[in-house]
Structures are given as C-alpha cells and as structure tokens.
Design a protein around this motif. Sequence first.
Motif, short mmCIF file in Angstrom:
data_model
loop_
_atom_site.label_atom_id
_atom_site.label_comp_id
_atom_site.label_asym_id
_atom_site.label_seq_id
_atom_site.Cartn_x
_atom_site.Cartn_y
_atom_site.Cartn_z
N TRP A 56 0.90 -1.09 0.07
CA TRP A 56 -0.06 -0.01 0.02
C TRP A 56 0.85 1.32 -0.13
O TRP A 56 0.57 2.24 -0.80
CB TRP A 56 -0.95 0.10 1.17
CG TRP A 56 -1.40 1.24 1.33
CD1 TRP A 56 -2.51 2.32 0.63
CD2 TRP A 56 -1.23 2.38 2.56
NE1 TRP A 56 -2.87 3.20 1.19
CE2 TRP A 56 -1.93 3.52 2.42
CE3 TRP A 56 -0.27 2.08 3.84
CZ2 TRP A 56 -1.73 4.40 3.21
CZ3 TRP A 56 -0.24 3.11 4.69
CH2 TRP A 56 -1.09 4.32 4.32
N LEU A 57 1.80 1.13 0.93
CA LEU A 57 2.51 2.54 0.84
C LEU A 57 3.36 2.70 -0.48
O LEU A 57 3.49 3.87 -0.90
CB LEU A 57 3.78 2.44 2.17
CG LEU A 57 3.21 2.52 3.54
CD1 LEU A 57 4.17 2.10 4.47
CD2 LEU A 57 2.95 3.95 3.92
N ILE A 60 1.20 4.36 -3.21
CA ILE A 60 1.15 5.80 -2.58
C ILE A 60 2.42 6.60 -2.80
O ILE A 60 2.49 7.72 -2.42
CB ILE A 60 0.18 6.22 -1.64
CG1 ILE A 60 0.89 5.90 -0.36
CG2 ILE A 60 -1.19 5.59 -1.69
CD1 ILE A 60 0.28 6.07 0.96
N ASP A 245 -7.09 5.49 2.81
CA ASP A 245 -7.43 6.67 2.14
C ASP A 245 -7.07 7.93 3.27
O ASP A 245 -6.49 8.99 2.64
CB ASP A 245 -8.81 6.79 1.74
CG ASP A 245 -8.92 5.61 0.73
OD1 ASP A 245 -7.99 5.31 0.07
OD2 ASP A 245 -10.31 5.46 0.57
N GLN A 248 -3.20 7.99 3.46
CA GLN A 248 -2.65 8.86 2.53
C GLN A 248 -2.87 10.13 2.67
O GLN A 248 -1.71 11.16 2.49
CB GLN A 248 -3.12 8.36 0.99
CG GLN A 248 -2.58 9.00 -0.20
CD GLN A 248 -3.20 8.53 -1.28
OE1 GLN A 248 -4.15 8.05 -1.37
NE2 GLN A 248 -2.33 9.10 -2.63
N GLN A 252 0.01 13.06 3.03
CA GLN A 252 0.38 14.08 2.08
C GLN A 252 0.44 15.46 2.93
O GLN A 252 1.02 16.50 2.51
CB GLN A 252 -0.97 14.18 0.95
CG GLN A 252 -0.74 12.88 0.21
CD GLN A 252 -1.88 12.82 -0.75
OE1 GLN A 252 -3.09 13.34 -0.25
NE2 GLN A 252 -1.78 12.17 -2.04
N ALA A 257 4.03 12.00 1.48
CA ALA A 257 3.60 11.45 0.47
C ALA A 257 3.41 12.40 -0.83
O ALA A 257 2.93 13.48 -0.51
CB ALA A 257 2.55 10.44 0.76
N SER A 260 -1.98 13.20 -4.90
CA SER A 260 -2.63 12.25 -5.66
C SER A 260 -2.59 12.85 -7.05
O SER A 260 -2.68 14.09 -7.12
CB SER A 260 -3.81 12.11 -5.07
OG SER A 260 -3.70 11.43 -3.87
#
Length: 273
Positions: A56-57, A60, A245, A248, A252, A257, A260
């Motif tokens: 998952w990491l 993203i 979600d 993330q 961010q 991160a 998107s």
Amino acid sequence: GGKPLPGCIDEFVYNVSIPTIVPYLVSGATTAVLIAPGGAYEFLAINREGTDIAAWLNSIGVSAFVLKYRVPARAWLGFGAAPLMDAQRSMGLVRQMAANGKFAGLNSTSKIGFMGFSAGGHLAGHLNVAWAHRTYSRIDAADDLPCKPEFTMMVYPWKSVTEAPVNAPLDEASAVNITAETPPTMLIQAEDDPVHVENALFYYLSLKQKGASPSELHIYPRGGHGYGRCTVSGVPWHEVCTWPDRGQLFLQTLGAAPPSMQTAEPKHNVDTL
C-alpha cells in the motif's frame, strides 16, 4: 469502496531471535516508513500487517521497511523491551543507509516514519515517547543517529493507556509518557475492537493535553481487530477498511507522500465584459 480488496497471503512468523528489516522501495521516493506487524508480542502477522502494508505504501509513492522484531517476549526483559530496542536500532540503520545513498531518493533529510498494528501499534506508541535515549548499548555509528520518527501511525493499538477498560500498567502504557515533543500521530480503531477503542481515544487525548504536534484520530463503528488492510480472505468489509485513504491524506498533509494524481479540471471559456 464497498468491495473487499484482492486477497493477500496470510502468514505468521514465530520465534524471532535475529531482528531484520526488509526494504520495499519506490524509485525516487523521498520518504520511508518502518512497519511493525502485530501478534501480541508472541508472533508476527507478517503479511496482513507487514508486506501488504508495504505494498500500500509503495502504491502511494512511499518506500517501506518491514521490521521483523524479536518475539516472543524475553522473560529477563521488561514488557516490549526487545521490540523497542529493535525499533530504535532499525530507525538508526534506515537513516544511516539513506544518508549513505543506499536507496535512490532517500537521503539524510528524508522523512522516516513508523507505523504498527496491534502489538506493533503498541510498539509505535512506545517509540513515539522513547526516542531520546537508546535502550541498549551502542553497536556502531547508526546508533548515533536520531531514532525519533518524523510521524507515527498506530492502527488498532494494544495496551497503550492506563484508563479503563484497557487498564495497562504504568510501565506498559506509553500514553503516560507523551510530551509536547511527541511526533504527529495518526490513530485508527473500531468501536467494537475487543482490545478496546479506548487505546486510541485516550492516546489521542493525551497528545492534545500535552500539546503535541497536531495529530489525527479516526474511529469507526465496526471492524473488530486484526483486519490489516482488509485484504485477507474472510475479513468482512466495513467502513474501517477505508483507513488507507485517510492514511494517504495524513502523509500528504505532512509532506511525506506525493500529491494524488488528479484529473485536470475542465476548462471553460469566459467572455470578458
């Protein structure tokens, strides 16, 4: 949302006497997260709370390291003592390797965070407050580097607060040692978690009361315990499965991160008056 994700292999690791970190790298990623799987400090749920979280990491834009810390508990050490040593050591090693250019994108200024699940969540909360001094004798130059995470994520943490119904002893409950210097922390837990949602609630309250960095608390009505990213066969889908979600966005917001990918806004012609 609403559908179970494709299943992941679900293996467990027992009797770890030599701790290791396994890298899962994204080329050019400037942030990395160490992942601590859970297992009651008796074993490690190495896939659902380790390799699958690294996937998952990576998805993203964040590199990851899965920490295989020592289990089961050592009778001659205090509660969580060996895992804390391994977490402190791994933070220094990752920082050293990043500074030495071992991983493309990571360097001496990279943000290195720590996250954990269940007992790994306890470990994340413990490292969150126990980074000022190593709890073992110096091994090499990696131990001269900071082991404080830039940020922490605690997913369904265990035995982290003294308040009922958790009632962890003072020497096990990391929340009692939170200070204004504790890193920004994201907490995730379900109300019906049998190890008790109060772990997340009171840990967050302590962060707020002590004036720690702005943090996040995400509580969901259902989900129980041990769901990881809800990729394991037999784990029912609940709203708590959307926590990645939120994770993330948390990363961010911290600049940990990349943004998107978004569809460009449609352009409209505007007549000038």
